[in-house]
Write a protein that holds these residues in place. Structure first.
Motif, PDB file in Angstrom:
ATOM      1  N   LEU A  73       0.808  -1.272  -0.121  1.00  0.00           N
ATOM      2  CA  LEU A  73       0.249  -0.055   0.016  1.00  0.00           C
ATOM      3  C   LEU A  73       0.698   1.217   0.225  1.00  0.00           C
ATOM      4  O   LEU A  73       0.307   2.125  -0.570  1.00  0.00           O
ATOM      5  N   LEU A  74       2.107   1.296   0.628  1.00  0.00           N
ATOM      6  CA  LEU A  74       2.960   2.529   0.430  1.00  0.00           C
ATOM      7  C   LEU A  74       3.257   2.787  -0.852  1.00  0.00           C
ATOM      8  O   LEU A  74       2.960   3.867  -1.416  1.00  0.00           O
ATOM      9  N   PRO A  75       3.796   1.737  -1.528  1.00  0.00           N
ATOM     10  CA  PRO A  75       4.085   2.050  -2.886  1.00  0.00           C
ATOM     11  C   PRO A  75       3.006   2.385  -3.654  1.00  0.00           C
ATOM     12  O   PRO A  75       3.351   3.498  -4.665  1.00  0.00           O
ATOM     13  N   TYR A  76       1.742   2.100  -3.705  1.00  0.00           N
ATOM     14  CA  TYR A  76       0.653   2.355  -4.262  1.00  0.00           C
ATOM     15  C   TYR A  76       0.199   3.729  -4.057  1.00  0.00           C
ATOM     16  O   TYR A  76      -0.029   4.403  -5.041  1.00  0.00           O
ATOM     17  N   ALA A  77       0.217   4.205  -2.695  1.00  0.00           N
ATOM     18  CA  ALA A  77       0.029   5.537  -2.503  1.00  0.00           C
ATOM     19  C   ALA A  77       0.989   6.548  -2.957  1.00  0.00           C
ATOM     20  O   ALA A  77       0.441   7.497  -3.430  1.00  0.00           O
ATOM     21  N   LEU A  78       2.224   6.195  -3.290  1.00  0.00           N
ATOM     22  CA  LEU A  78       3.395   6.846  -3.698  1.00  0.00           C
ATOM     23  C   LEU A  78       3.085   7.310  -5.392  1.00  0.00           C
ATOM     24  O   LEU A  78       3.151   8.263  -5.693  1.00  0.00           O
ATOM     25  N   CYS A  79       2.468   5.938  -5.896  1.00  0.00           N
ATOM     26  CA  CYS A  79       2.120   6.015  -7.444  1.00  0.00           C
ATOM     27  C   CYS A  79       1.204   6.641  -7.792  1.00  0.00           C
ATOM     28  O   CYS A  79       0.927   7.365  -8.774  1.00  0.00           O
ATOM     29  N   VAL A  80      -0.176   6.633  -6.906  1.00  0.00           N
ATOM     30  CA  VAL A  80      -1.339   7.212  -6.978  1.00  0.00           C
ATOM     31  C   VAL A  80      -1.052   8.934  -7.022  1.00  0.00           C
ATOM     32  O   VAL A  80      -1.634   9.650  -7.737  1.00  0.00           O
ATOM     33  N   LEU A  81      -0.266   9.469  -6.059  1.00  0.00           N
ATOM     34  CA  LEU A  81      -0.106  10.929  -5.997  1.00  0.00           C
ATOM     35  C   LEU A  81       0.189  11.492  -7.226  1.00  0.00           C
ATOM     36  O   LEU A  81      -0.343  12.649  -7.602  1.00  0.00           O
ATOM     37  N   PRO A  82       1.447  11.043  -7.852  1.00  0.00           N
ATOM     38  CA  PRO A  82       1.599  11.849  -9.102  1.00  0.00           C
ATOM     39  C   PRO A  82       0.462  11.722 -10.267  1.00  0.00           C
ATOM     40  O   PRO A  82       0.286  12.639 -10.749  1.00  0.00           O
ATOM     41  N   TYR A  83      -0.198  10.453 -10.271  1.00  0.00           N
ATOM     42  CA  TYR A  83      -1.307  10.364 -11.225  1.00  0.00           C
ATOM     43  C   TYR A  83      -2.504  11.210 -10.982  1.00  0.00           C
ATOM     44  O   TYR A  83      -2.967  11.993 -11.640  1.00  0.00           O
ATOM     45  N   VAL A  84      -2.816  11.412  -9.721  1.00  0.00           N
ATOM     46  CA  VAL A  84      -3.579  12.173  -9.356  1.00  0.00           C
ATOM     47  C   VAL A  84      -3.450  13.650  -9.780  1.00  0.00           C
ATOM     48  O   VAL A  84      -4.296  14.619 -10.160  1.00  0.00           O
ATOM     49  N   PHE A  85      -2.440  14.003  -9.413  1.00  0.00           N
ATOM     50  CA  PHE A  85      -1.620  15.420  -9.668  1.00  0.00           C
ATOM     51  C   PHE A  85      -1.807  15.806 -11.287  1.00  0.00           C
ATOM     52  O   PHE A  85      -2.422  17.023 -11.586  1.00  0.00           O
ATOM     53  N   VAL A  86      -1.295  15.152 -12.155  1.00  0.00           N
ATOM     54  CA  VAL A  86      -1.542  15.369 -13.508  1.00  0.00           C
ATOM     55  C   VAL A  86      -2.761  15.054 -14.120  1.00  0.00           C
ATOM     56  O   VAL A  86      -2.993  16.037 -14.924  1.00  0.00           O
ATOM     57  N   THR A  87      -3.593  14.233 -13.510  1.00  0.00           N
ATOM     58  CA  THR A  87      -4.785  14.151 -14.080  1.00  0.00           C
ATOM     59  C   THR A  87      -5.841  15.118 -13.704  1.00  0.00           C
ATOM     60  O   THR A  87      -6.916  15.388 -14.344  1.00  0.00           O
ATOM     61  N   ASN A  88      -5.435  15.816 -12.489  1.00  0.00           N
ATOM     62  CA  ASN A  88      -6.407  16.829 -12.069  1.00  0.00           C
ATOM     63  C   ASN A  88      -5.580  18.326 -12.345  1.00  0.00           C
ATOM     64  O   ASN A  88      -5.731  19.158 -11.510  1.00  0.00           O
ATOM     65  N   ASN A  89      -5.259  18.297 -13.533  1.00  0.00           N
ATOM     66  CA  ASN A  89      -4.718  19.737 -14.027  1.00  0.00           C
ATOM     67  C   ASN A  89      -3.478  20.089 -13.494  1.00  0.00           C
ATOM     68  O   ASN A  89      -3.619  21.291 -12.933  1.00  0.00           O
ATOM     69  N   TYR A  90      -2.650  19.188 -12.753  1.00  0.00           N
ATOM     70  CA  TYR A  90      -1.599  19.724 -11.943  1.00  0.00           C
ATOM     71  C   TYR A  90      -2.088  20.389 -10.846  1.00  0.00           C
ATOM     72  O   TYR A  90      -1.362  21.411 -10.299  1.00  0.00           O
ATOM     73  N   TYR A  91      -2.737  20.030 -10.041  1.00  0.00           N
ATOM     74  CA  TYR A  91      -3.362  20.489  -9.091  1.00  0.00           C
ATOM     75  C   TYR A  91      -3.669  19.258  -7.763  1.00  0.00           C
ATOM     76  O   TYR A  91      -4.305  18.301  -8.367  1.00  0.00           O
TER      77      TYR A  91
END
Length: 131
Positions: A73-91
């Motif tokens: 779950l820690l690596p998963y949480a770290l990988c999701v972070l940039p995904y959400v950042f990029v898909t949310n228009n860098y916010y």
């Protein structure tokens, strides 16, 4: 063990080739030679899980479960972070990030996380019942 690392290496190469069918190559002979990739990957993962359980055989159910889930779950949480950042228009919206984490809907490559968590819970439960 070296032979496990060699099998993991070939499984990873085969999975990468399999996922790039039609992009890197178009020959059916190459595609058909990578069909073993996921089976080999699951087999090697099972061997690794068994060996890991043997090293931690004396751990309590809770400690064993926490250690294994943390490793996923820690690596998963770290990988999701940039995904959400990029898909949310860098916010970075923490509400969106949290919902994406708990719903496991970041992207299709993360589908295996739910499967893997269930596998860990079953494995820890079986280990406790058999001891």
């Amino acid at each position: 063990l070296l032979w496990i690392d060699v099998l993991k290496f070939w499984a990873i190469i085969a999975v990468v080739l399999d996922h790039n069918n039609g992009r890197l190559y178009e020959k059916s002979i190459i595609a058909s030679s990578t069909y073993f990739s996921v089976t080999l990957f699951v087999f090697v993962s099972g061997i690794n899980a068994y060996l890991s359980n043997m090293r931690h055989i004396k751990e309590s159910y809770g400690k064993d479960l926490f250690r294994k889930l943390k490793g996923v779950l820690l690596p998963y949480a770290l990988c999701v972070l940039p995904y959400v950042f990029v898909t949310n228009n860098y916010y970075l919206d923490l509400h969106t990030y949290w919902n994406t984490l708990i719903n496991f809907n970041a992207s299709s490559p993360f589908y295996f996380i739910v499967f893997f968590q269930l596998f860990i819970i079953i494995l820890c439960s079986l280990k406790t019942m058999l001891n």
